[in-house]
Design a protein around this motif. Structure first.
Motif, PDB file in Angstrom:
ATOM      1  N   LEU A   1      -2.141  -1.590  20.192  1.00  0.00           N
ATOM      2  CA  LEU A   1      -2.672  -0.814  19.080  1.00  0.00           C
ATOM      3  C   LEU A   1      -1.580  -0.633  18.030  1.00  0.00           C
ATOM      4  N   GLN A   2      -1.864  -1.140  16.825  1.00  0.00           N
ATOM      5  CA  GLN A   2      -0.888  -1.108  15.740  1.00  0.00           C
ATOM      6  C   GLN A   2      -0.603   0.328  15.306  1.00  0.00           C
ATOM      7  N   ASP A   3       0.651   0.573  14.972  1.00  0.00           N
ATOM      8  CA  ASP A   3       1.052   1.873  14.464  1.00  0.00           C
ATOM      9  C   ASP A   3       0.427   2.084  13.082  1.00  0.00           C
TER      10      ASP A   3
ATOM     11  N   ASN B   1       2.309   4.722  18.287  1.00  0.00           N
ATOM     12  CA  ASN B   1       3.673   4.206  18.524  1.00  0.00           C
ATOM     13  C   ASN B   1       3.634   2.747  18.975  1.00  0.00           C
ATOM     14  N   GLY B   2       2.597   2.020  18.538  1.00  0.00           N
ATOM     15  CA  GLY B   2       2.496   0.613  18.917  1.00  0.00           C
ATOM     16  C   GLY B   2       2.270   0.428  20.397  1.00  0.00           C
ATOM     17  N   GLN B   3       1.455   1.295  21.011  1.00  0.00           N
ATOM     18  CA  GLN B   3       1.254   1.276  22.457  1.00  0.00           C
ATOM     19  C   GLN B   3       0.441   0.072  22.911  1.00  0.00           C
TER      20      GLN B   3
ATOM     21  N   LYS C   1      -5.474   9.399  13.058  1.00  0.00           N
ATOM     22  CA  LYS C   1      -5.198  10.666  13.724  1.00  0.00           C
ATOM     23  C   LYS C   1      -4.875  10.412  15.192  1.00  0.00           C
ATOM     24  N   GLU C   2      -3.817  11.063  15.671  1.00  0.00           N
ATOM     25  CA  GLU C   2      -3.428  10.926  17.073  1.00  0.00           C
ATOM     26  C   GLU C   2      -4.354  11.792  17.931  1.00  0.00           C
ATOM     27  N   GLU C   3      -5.232  11.110  18.631  1.00  0.00           N
ATOM     28  CA  GLU C   3      -6.222  11.797  19.470  1.00  0.00           C
ATOM     29  C   GLU C   3      -6.869  10.754  20.378  1.00  0.00           C
TER      30      GLU C   3
END
Length: 315
Positions: A222-224, A277-279, A229-231
């Motif tokens: 997943l691209q930064d 965070n590019g996870q 929204k972080e959720e």
């Protein structure tokens, strides 16, 4: 001698009686002719009286008819008829009194008739004024109707203009919202699909044998994105077989979701706790049925947008 003296006396008496009888006859004749003249005069007077009464009745009936017409006309024009109706009551009373014929003064009725006629002339003027006012009112109403129609047209044009502007603004806002939402959507990169056999061994290859393909393992990054929204995010996975049909099994977690307003079938889904965070993300899917040979496409969706895709082949 005695006979001669008696004879002149007898003749004188006869003469006197004749004179008296002639006088009585003359008086009687005079009285007869005088009484006849009086009777004739009385008949003329009665005839004249009857004619005067008849003429008066005709005049009153004519005035009554004219008065009814005036009342109807004033009512039609929207005027006040109270005075006319009051005069109508008085006229009917005069007609009833005249019909009885007791000690009627024709001169008095002639005066009343003149008053009624003057009243009717006065009301003719009132009716003429009412007619002019109604013509003016009708003209004003027509003008107002035309102005009102013009205002309605302008109002409708204004409303149409406002509606158009609102629609354009809404469309622009919707486009902007879509762009912002799309910009904030997840982006899946490096989407890869691996085969997993019954023993859990993962194999990387260009294609996999159907008999050794028990599960597929999906790996992507997943691209930064600072706009995202972080959720927790729901990621829907659609696996399309070689014919383009969606591989689905409701017993193994398949279902439907909405894309561009349309209900769409998905193969499986997972919830990812997005941390920007590019996870890296992994997903293991077991179909429970063998795969047909051919090329498969994997599509990833989140929040109504397609965020990435990959493919694999089965031989």
């Amino acid at each position: 001698m005695e006979n001669n003296s008696q004879k002149p006396k007898t003749n004188g008496a006869l003469l006197a009686a004749l004179i008296i009888m002639t006088g009585l006859a003359g008086v009687s004749s005079y009285l007869y002719f005088d009484q006849k003249k009086v009777s004739e005069n009385q008949e003329v007077t009665i005839s004249e009286r009857v004619e005067e009464l008849s003429t008066t009745r005709v005049k009153l009936d004519s005035i009554s008819t004219a008065l009814d017409a005036k009342i109807a006309e004033v009512q039609k024009l929207g005027g006040d008829v109270s005075e006319l109706e009051k005069m109508k009551v008085q006229l009917e009373e005069d007609k009833a009194t005249l019909k009885k014929g007791n000690r009627i003064s024709i001169a008095k009725y002639e005066s009343k008739i003149k008053q009624y006629e003057a009243f009717l002339v006065e009301k003719d003027t009132l009716i003429a004024n009412l007619q002019r006012e109604n013509v003016t009112l009708a003209s004003n109403v027509k003008t107002l109707d035309e102005e009102n129609t013009g205002l309605k047209v302008k109002g409708q044009q204004f409303r149409d203009s406002v509606t158009t502007v609102v629609a354009e603004v809404q469309s622009q806002n919707q486009d902007l919202t879509t762009k912002v939402t799309r910009a904030a959507a997840l982006k899946a990169q490096n989407v890869k699909v691996f085969a997993v056999n019954a023993k859990g061994k993962v194999k990387e290859d260009d294609s996999y044998k159907a008999k050794r393909l028990d599960k597929i393992k999906l790996v992507y990054t997943l691209q930064d994105n600072p706009l995202t929204k972080e959720e927790p995010k729901d990621v829907f996975v659609r696996v399309l077989d070689p014919s383009g049909a969606v591989v689905s099994d409701m017993a193994n977690g398949s279902g439907t979701f909405t894309v561009d307003g349309n209900e769409t079938i998905y193969t499986t889904k997972q919830t990812v706790n997005y941390t920007s965070n590019g996870q890296n993300v992994e997903l293991l899917y077991s179909r429970g049925l063998p795969y047909k040979p051919g090329k498969y496409t994997v599509e990833l969706y989140s929040e109504g947008f397609r965020i990435g895709s990959g493919e694999f082949a089965v031989r």
